[in-house]
Design a protein around this motif. Sequence first.
Motif, short mmCIF file in Angstrom:
data_model
loop_
_atom_site.label_atom_id
_atom_site.label_comp_id
_atom_site.label_asym_id
_atom_site.label_seq_id
_atom_site.Cartn_x
_atom_site.Cartn_y
_atom_site.Cartn_z
N THR A 1 -57.21 -10.97 -26.11
CA THR A 1 -58.62 -10.79 -26.46
C THR A 1 -58.92 -11.41 -27.82
O THR A 1 -59.99 -11.99 -28.03
CB THR A 1 -58.98 -9.30 -26.47
OG1 THR A 1 -58.02 -8.57 -27.25
CG2 THR A 1 -59.00 -8.73 -25.06
N SER A 2 -57.98 -11.32 -28.74
CA SER A 2 -58.19 -11.91 -30.08
C SER A 2 -58.24 -13.43 -30.01
O SER A 2 -59.08 -14.06 -30.68
CB SER A 2 -57.07 -11.47 -31.03
OG SER A 2 -57.18 -10.11 -31.34
N PHE B 1 -72.08 -16.04 -26.97
CA PHE B 1 -70.81 -15.79 -26.31
C PHE B 1 -71.08 -14.86 -25.13
O PHE B 1 -71.37 -13.67 -25.31
CB PHE B 1 -69.81 -15.16 -27.28
CG PHE B 1 -69.54 -16.01 -28.50
CD1 PHE B 1 -69.55 -17.40 -28.43
CD2 PHE B 1 -69.26 -15.44 -29.73
CE1 PHE B 1 -69.30 -18.20 -29.53
CE2 PHE B 1 -69.00 -16.22 -30.85
CZ PHE B 1 -69.03 -17.60 -30.76
N GLY C 1 -61.65 -14.60 -28.66
CA GLY C 1 -62.70 -14.50 -29.67
C GLY C 1 -62.57 -15.55 -30.74
O GLY C 1 -63.56 -16.18 -31.15
N GLU D 1 -63.63 -10.13 -33.47
CA GLU D 1 -63.39 -11.37 -34.20
C GLU D 1 -64.64 -11.85 -34.93
O GLU D 1 -64.56 -12.40 -36.03
CB GLU D 1 -62.87 -12.45 -33.25
CG GLU D 1 -61.51 -12.15 -32.63
CD GLU D 1 -60.44 -11.88 -33.67
OE1 GLU D 1 -60.39 -12.60 -34.68
OE2 GLU D 1 -59.66 -10.92 -33.47
N CYS D 2 -65.81 -11.64 -34.32
CA CYS D 2 -67.06 -12.03 -34.99
C CYS D 2 -67.28 -11.23 -36.26
O CYS D 2 -67.70 -11.78 -37.29
CB CYS D 2 -68.24 -11.81 -34.04
SG CYS D 2 -68.39 -13.01 -32.70
N CYS E 1 -69.88 -12.86 -22.27
CA CYS E 1 -68.65 -12.22 -21.76
C CYS E 1 -68.94 -11.21 -20.66
O CYS E 1 -68.04 -10.48 -20.24
CB CYS E 1 -67.93 -11.51 -22.91
SG CYS E 1 -67.61 -12.55 -24.34
N LEU F 1 -74.33 -11.91 -28.35
CA LEU F 1 -73.17 -11.57 -27.54
C LEU F 1 -73.60 -10.72 -26.35
O LEU F 1 -74.27 -9.69 -26.52
CB LEU F 1 -72.14 -10.81 -28.40
CG LEU F 1 -70.92 -10.20 -27.70
CD1 LEU F 1 -70.07 -11.29 -27.05
CD2 LEU F 1 -70.09 -9.41 -28.71
N VAL G 1 -64.07 -10.21 -28.59
CA VAL G 1 -64.93 -11.22 -29.21
C VAL G 1 -65.75 -10.60 -30.33
O VAL G 1 -65.88 -11.17 -31.43
CB VAL G 1 -65.83 -11.87 -28.16
CG1 VAL G 1 -66.85 -12.81 -28.82
CG2 VAL G 1 -64.99 -12.64 -27.13
#
Length: 244
Positions: free
Chosen positions: A213-214, A91, A217, A41-42, A93, A27, A38
């Motif tokens: 944001t959720s 990911f 992710g 959620e990971c 970002c 990430l 993100v």
Amino acid sequence: MNGRPAEWARGDGGNLEIAVGAMNVVLFGATGMVGQGVLRECLVDPDVQQVLSIGRSGTGQQHPRLRELIHRDFLDFSAIERELSGFDACFFCLGVSSAGMKEADYRRVTYDFTMAAAGMLARLNPNMTFVYVSGMGTDRSEQGRSMWARVKGKTENALLRLPFKRAYMFRPAVIVPLNGIRSKTRIYRLFYTAAGPLLPLLKAAFPKYVTTTSQIGLAMLRIAKRGGPGVVLENTDINAITEL
């Protein structure tokens, strides 16, 4: 939506790819507003075995599945090359606002940093899924009048030419920060402070233009596991993936 989402969701459109076993994720940009979402959620997803966060500063978080690397030179990742193998997904970002920036400076962060990281990851992890946070209105013709849209478009085009197993361009519009997440950019913090009470209403009224944001992710994780309905995913696509 790009592609045929109903068929993709059922698995009869030929695009469904279910990941088997644990997933290792790298990430970038975990301290930014999107990256924070993100990362969260990971870390709550039981399928994610390890998250490697790479940034110029730490996240301030501790978790048994989170490992952090502080790296200063985002144009050269050779010093940490041996740490970048064995990942299933990236990911990406990392990003900055173009407000007040000259094109060369914005391109250095948006294009040069991204491609330096992605080029090495593609070489070391050919089976990787790479997800890049772009933005609604990105110009893949690279010829438009909007500076940020041209640079983002150039970045998208270059990423899609790299030999990743799969690559996806996320184009969110208005992003609502959840779970106490705050933007690092002052102008965005002022916007969210002023508009905060109205954002849930805006999301309900204009789902095409608002995500969270959720949801970003969760959508990243789902396409890393299953594949996606198209390589460019607009705001409505992102939200739809999270509802499957």
